[in-house]
Design a protein around this motif. Structure first.
Motif: not given
Lengths: 114, 113
Positions: A36-51, A86-93
């Motif tokens: 996910y990416r979280q840009a300033a003033g915006r919500g979390l945006q899903l970029l990629f996922y993998s199963v 530019s932004g805040f990149y988050l990995c999740a599982w």
């Protein structure tokens, strides 16, 4: 117990340079993995996922790519960074059926493209 | 496509009061809805999941309701404390075969002593 590691914590990169962010999960097998990416003033945006290994789905067309070379490793890459990356990149599982459980996020990477 | 609205960007309350945060969605009703807490510079932390057939879910001082008729979830923190200050995110399935989560922009809660 399961843990998720994400690095680096902060990164300052010039426009046009390459990018590689890594995420690893411990204590579980065959997780669903997400970037996910979280840009300033915006919500979390899903970029990629993998199963699964080698299985990548892209949610947003852009100059980023993702790879899953091992079961518990997820990498986000770019060949040439843009200012807009530019932004805040988050990995999740999450377990296989992610909607039944909460996502576990890493601590994030603050990327500044200059 | 599914859209989520958390209609308060910021909420300021006094310590000891109950904080109530709202999450509205605009399209189909999801089977599940989740709430997360995010502190500055950190990743979100999962708090609660509520299913469409559950009206209410509680965990310690937290309570979540889910009204599929109104297409709305309410998140309550009772006896709020300054340590509850954070951004709270609503999330639900965005569609597709994997049921990936989409998130609202969040509500920033500030609890004043």
């Amino acid at each position: 117990s399961q843990t998720i590691h994400q690095w680096p914590a902060t990164l300052v990169q010039p426009v046009g340079s390459p990018l590689s962010l890594e995420c690893t999960v411990e204590g579980t097998s065959n997780p669903n993995l997400y970037w996910y990416r979280q840009a300033a003033g915006r919500g979390l945006q899903l970029l990629f996922y993998s199963v699964g290994i080698g299985q990548i789905s892209s949610e947003v067309p852009q100059n980023l790519s993702a790879s899953r070379p091992q079961d518990r490793q997820f990498i986000l890459s770019s060949k040439k960074l843009l200012l807009s990356d530019s932004g805040f990149y988050l990995c999740a599982w999450a377990p296989g059926r992610g909607m039944l459980y909460g996502y576990t996020f890493g601590s994030g990477t603050r990327l500044t493209v200059v | 496509s599914q859209k989520i609205e958390q209609n308060s960007e910021a909420l300021n309350i006094q310590e000891g009061k109950t904080a109530t945060l709202t999450c509205n969605y605009t399209n189909y009703s999801p089977a599940y809805l989740q709430w997360y807490r995010q502190d500055p510079g950190r990743g979100p932390v999962f708090l609660l999941l509520i299913r469409e057939n559950e009206k209410e879910k509680r965990k310690e001082r937290l309570k979540v309701t889910f009204d599929t008729t109104l297409k709305q979830s309410l998140f309550h923190i009772t006896a709020s404390q300054p340590a509850d200050s954070a951004t709270y995110l609503c999330a639900l399935e965005g569609g597709g075969s994997q049921g990936n989560l989409i998130f609202g922009k969040g509500t920033k809660l500030s609890v004043k002593p």
